[in-house]
Design an enzyme around this catalytic site. Sequence first.
Site, PDB file in Angstrom:
ATOM      1  N   GLN A 150      29.642  50.395  75.014  1.00 48.47           N
ATOM      2  CA  GLN A 150      29.435  51.260  76.190  1.00 48.47           C
ATOM      3  C   GLN A 150      30.713  51.444  77.008  1.00 48.47           C
ATOM      4  O   GLN A 150      30.737  52.172  77.986  1.00 48.47           O
ATOM      5  CB  GLN A 150      28.340  50.687  77.084  1.00 48.47           C
ATOM      6  CG  GLN A 150      26.969  50.686  76.428  1.00 48.47           C
ATOM      7  CD  GLN A 150      25.921  49.978  77.259  1.00 48.47           C
ATOM      8  OE1 GLN A 150      26.135  49.600  78.412  1.00 48.47           O
ATOM      9  NE2 GLN A 150      24.749  49.770  76.668  1.00 48.47           N
ATOM     10  N   TYR A 161      13.463  43.564  76.790  1.00 51.55           N
ATOM     11  CA  TYR A 161      13.397  44.558  75.726  1.00 51.55           C
ATOM     12  C   TYR A 161      12.424  44.134  74.637  1.00 51.55           C
ATOM     13  O   TYR A 161      11.820  44.947  73.973  1.00 51.55           O
ATOM     14  CB  TYR A 161      14.780  44.782  75.126  1.00 51.55           C
ATOM     15  CG  TYR A 161      15.641  45.631  76.014  1.00 51.55           C
ATOM     16  CD1 TYR A 161      15.367  46.987  76.165  1.00 51.55           C
ATOM     17  CD2 TYR A 161      16.711  45.093  76.709  1.00 51.55           C
ATOM     18  CE1 TYR A 161      16.141  47.776  76.988  1.00 51.55           C
ATOM     19  CE2 TYR A 161      17.492  45.874  77.530  1.00 51.55           C
ATOM     20  CZ  TYR A 161      17.211  47.217  77.666  1.00 51.55           C
ATOM     21  OH  TYR A 161      17.968  47.996  78.482  1.00 51.55           O
ATOM     22  N   TYR A 170      19.919  43.655  95.906  1.00 51.83           N
ATOM     23  CA  TYR A 170      18.947  44.535  95.242  1.00 51.83           C
ATOM     24  C   TYR A 170      18.115  43.799  94.184  1.00 51.83           C
ATOM     25  O   TYR A 170      17.323  44.405  93.470  1.00 51.83           O
ATOM     26  CB  TYR A 170      19.650  45.801  94.705  1.00 51.83           C
ATOM     27  CG  TYR A 170      20.045  46.660  95.886  1.00 51.83           C
ATOM     28  CD1 TYR A 170      19.191  47.626  96.394  1.00 51.83           C
ATOM     29  CD2 TYR A 170      21.225  46.396  96.590  1.00 51.83           C
ATOM     30  CE1 TYR A 170      19.501  48.339  97.539  1.00 51.83           C
ATOM     31  CE2 TYR A 170      21.555  47.099  97.739  1.00 51.83           C
ATOM     32  CZ  TYR A 170      20.684  48.070  98.210  1.00 51.83           C
ATOM     33  OH  TYR A 170      20.988  48.753  99.354  1.00 51.83           O
ATOM     34  N   GLU A 194      16.243  52.316  88.478  1.00 49.06           N
ATOM     35  CA  GLU A 194      16.078  52.392  89.937  1.00 49.06           C
ATOM     36  C   GLU A 194      16.906  53.479  90.597  1.00 49.06           C
ATOM     37  O   GLU A 194      18.018  53.782  90.165  1.00 49.06           O
ATOM     38  CB  GLU A 194      16.489  51.044  90.563  1.00 49.06           C
ATOM     39  CG  GLU A 194      15.591  49.897  90.136  1.00 49.06           C
ATOM     40  CD  GLU A 194      15.961  48.570  90.804  1.00 49.06           C
ATOM     41  OE1 GLU A 194      16.972  48.529  91.545  1.00 49.06           O
ATOM     42  OE2 GLU A 194      15.227  47.591  90.577  1.00 49.06           O
ATOM     43  N   HIS A 232      27.291  47.389  79.876  1.00 47.91           N
ATOM     44  CA  HIS A 232      27.065  47.329  81.336  1.00 47.91           C
ATOM     45  C   HIS A 232      28.372  47.274  82.134  1.00 47.91           C
ATOM     46  O   HIS A 232      28.647  46.300  82.836  1.00 47.91           O
ATOM     47  CB  HIS A 232      26.151  46.143  81.708  1.00 47.91           C
ATOM     48  CG  HIS A 232      24.791  46.238  81.069  1.00 47.91           C
ATOM     49  ND1 HIS A 232      23.829  45.289  81.238  1.00 47.91           N
ATOM     50  CD2 HIS A 232      24.247  47.192  80.272  1.00 47.91           C
ATOM     51  CE1 HIS A 232      22.735  45.642  80.555  1.00 47.91           C
ATOM     52  NE2 HIS A 232      22.980  46.797  79.964  1.00 47.91           N
TER      53      HIS A 232
HETATM   54  C1  HEC Z   1      18.658  46.760  74.794  1.00 41.06           C
HETATM   55  C2  HEC Z   1      18.795  47.952  74.047  1.00 41.06           C
HETATM   56  C3  HEC Z   1      18.246  47.932  72.635  1.00 41.06           C
HETATM   57  C4  HEC Z   1      16.937  47.865  72.245  1.00 41.06           C
HETATM   58  C5  HEC Z   1      15.728  47.750  73.124  1.00 41.06           C
HETATM   59  C6  HEC Z   1      16.942  47.972  70.813  1.00 41.06           C
HETATM   60  N1  HEC Z   1      18.219  48.076  70.363  1.00 41.06           N
HETATM   61 FE1  HEC Z   1      18.786  48.238  68.422  1.00 41.06          FE
HETATM   62  N2  HEC Z   1      20.734  48.237  69.024  1.00 41.06           N
HETATM   63  C7  HEC Z   1      21.168  48.152  70.306  1.00 41.06           C
HETATM   64  C8  HEC Z   1      22.618  48.095  70.309  1.00 41.06           C
HETATM   65  C9  HEC Z   1      23.484  48.014  71.555  1.00 41.06           C
HETATM   66  C10 HEC Z   1      23.022  48.144  68.962  1.00 41.06           C
HETATM   67  C11 HEC Z   1      24.379  48.036  68.358  1.00 41.06           C
HETATM   68  C12 HEC Z   1      25.436  48.859  68.975  1.00 41.06           C
HETATM   69  C13 HEC Z   1      26.684  48.806  68.189  1.00 41.06           C
HETATM   70  O1  HEC Z   1      27.286  47.761  68.156  1.00 41.06           O
HETATM   71  O2  HEC Z   1      27.004  49.790  67.557  1.00 41.06           O
HETATM   72  C14 HEC Z   1      21.809  48.247  68.179  1.00 41.06           C
HETATM   73  C15 HEC Z   1      21.804  48.352  66.808  1.00 41.06           C
HETATM   74  C16 HEC Z   1      20.664  48.496  66.046  1.00 41.06           C
HETATM   75  C17 HEC Z   1      20.652  48.692  64.624  1.00 41.06           C
HETATM   76  C18 HEC Z   1      21.852  48.840  63.750  1.00 41.06           C
HETATM   77  C19 HEC Z   1      22.252  50.290  63.764  1.00 41.06           C
HETATM   78  C20 HEC Z   1      23.351  50.627  62.830  1.00 41.06           C
HETATM   79  O3  HEC Z   1      23.989  51.669  63.069  1.00 41.06           O
HETATM   80  O4  HEC Z   1      23.574  49.906  61.865  1.00 41.06           O
HETATM   81  C21 HEC Z   1      19.339  48.795  64.255  1.00 41.06           C
HETATM   82  C22 HEC Z   1      18.814  49.030  62.848  1.00 41.06           C
HETATM   83  C23 HEC Z   1      18.554  48.654  65.438  1.00 41.06           C
HETATM   84  N3  HEC Z   1      19.375  48.461  66.497  1.00 41.06           N
HETATM   85  C24 HEC Z   1      17.174  48.710  65.464  1.00 41.06           C
HETATM   86  C25 HEC Z   1      16.411  48.539  66.590  1.00 41.06           C
HETATM   87  C26 HEC Z   1      14.979  48.537  66.592  1.00 41.06           C
HETATM   88  C27 HEC Z   1      14.111  48.772  65.391  1.00 41.06           C
HETATM   89  C28 HEC Z   1      14.600  48.323  67.874  1.00 41.06           C
HETATM   90  C29 HEC Z   1      13.179  48.150  68.396  1.00 41.06           C
HETATM   91  C30 HEC Z   1      12.469  47.039  67.832  1.00 41.06           C
HETATM   92  C31 HEC Z   1      15.795  48.190  68.666  1.00 41.06           C
HETATM   93  N4  HEC Z   1      16.866  48.326  67.862  1.00 41.06           N
HETATM   94  C32 HEC Z   1      15.798  47.983  70.042  1.00 41.06           C
HETATM   95  C33 HEC Z   1      20.418  48.117  71.432  1.00 41.06           C
HETATM   96  C34 HEC Z   1      19.044  48.046  71.445  1.00 41.06           C
END
Ligand code: HEC
Length: 465
Positions: free
Chosen positions: A180, A361, A350, A340, A247
């Site tokens: 981010q 999450y 806050y 918010e 963040h």
């Molecule tokens: C808090 C926010 C958040 C939530 C909620 C979240 N993710 Fe993620 N997810 C991320 C972030 C941040 C990354 C990795 C970012 C990066 O390093 O590129 C990621 C990466 C991933 C990846 C890898 C993607 C890739 O390009 O290889 C997968 C698959 C994934 N998430 C699946 C899920 C699934 C399924 C859920 C729900 C169960 C979920 N995520 C919920 C934030 C979240």
Amino acid sequence: MLRLLLLTSTAFLFTACQQASAQKKDMERSTERGAALYAEFCESCHGVNMEGGMAPSMADESWAYGGTVADIRRIVTQGLEEVGMPAFGDVIRGQNLDDLVTYIHSDLSSEKIPAVENVSSVEERVKIEDWATDLDEPWGMHFIADDTALVTEKSGKLWQVSSVGRIEIKGIPESVDERQGGLLDVATDPDYANNGWVYLSYTHADKKDRKALMTKISRGRIKNGQWTNEQTLFQAKPEDYIKTGFHFGSRITFDDEGHLYFGIGDRGKKDEAQDLTRPNGKIHRIMRDGSIPEDNPFVEIENAYPSIYSYGNRNPQGTIVHPQTGVVWETEHGPRGGDELNAIKSGVNYGWPKISYGINYNGTELTPHTALPGMEQPVSQWTPSIAVCGLDVYTGDLFPEWKGRLLAGALANQTVRLIDVEGETYKGEAILIKDKGRVRDVTIGPDGAIYVALPSRIVRLTPNE
Ligand code: HEC
């Protein structure tokens, strides 16, 4: 004999069809359940249609961590804690995990799951046209003349953009494009016409450990396409830099008493939002030259960052001083739910992470409290989260009836919201545009048009007559 054979083969064919259609039904049911799980647990970060929001897209078929069924199962179960992808192993397993992965891999995944909306749309009032295209994740923008704006790209470039072309500003401070983080907001001094100061917020790496990051604020002047006279206005102590990629806040805004406000998100260390000796999870107030206002609330507290103006702020990504009322409006990301809208006041807590309207999450309880003594309530909150980003006050003449209203962008929810406020109270909101892409920033041009930064372009909104 022949007849018998025929009969059996038709019967066989018949059952095979039945089986296939039963399989298809199972698949559909599994996908449906997977979609519900996705909406509940993943949508707030990965976007309503997996198009990405705060987290990467899962619809673009590019996988940074491997996109096989096994990879996705592992990532969902164990998380990628270092980069902000939570572990869901405690809550999603067995059949649920199968369903979720089926959904992510299904063709249906690109279909719409309607977001929860309780706000009316005024979309038909505006005409939307491209103003600048071929941009790479524009993050912040600020107009310096008619049809000319300074625009940051998260990847680290500052541009002077107009509808006919653009020039790159060379020599700006080095930022770190990490998750981010990157080159974030740009703003100009309220007295820009006379002093030429341009302000930047960005993700800065510690000299000794390039993985340790924090939000930094600098200003400089632009001469012949070159960044000059650079001054550091805010920089955290090296020991307070943090090795996470999320963040960072941060928007820059000014009041008419010489102050500059900016926010820093909690950097993934939520408890530090309550700690005045840490810069993260706060709104800061400094003078435009970086000095500390004498009446800042915590200047007397030992080891506190004297620039802190308010605390307990999770991840502020919209901050604007209302020109008529002087209220410092702020939008911040909640966890899952609980985004918010706050009216920021001196010395106020806050509440993050002690109070929140959101939950973890992974669906577990984050805090039992939405309110506690000594902690301020939001003026309004969005549950489910819309992933707020970018905030301005409408001041132009093209939409006279909207003067003084807030314009708030949203990433995952892909909307711009027109929010009616009176003093420090919330009166209601309407959706101005939706489904054009995730909204990173909203600003008003000198022409009174509303400009909206989308993933690769800036669009211009004017009355639809
Ligand atoms: C808090 C926010 C958040 C939530 C909620 C979240 N993710 Fe993620 N997810 C991320 C972030 C941040 C990354 C990795 C970012 C990066 O390093 O590129 C990621 C990466 C991933 C990846 C890898 C993607 C890739 O390009 O290889 C997968 C698959 C994934 N998430 C699946 C899920 C699934 C399924 C859920 C729900 C169960 C979920 N995520 C919920 C934030 C979240």
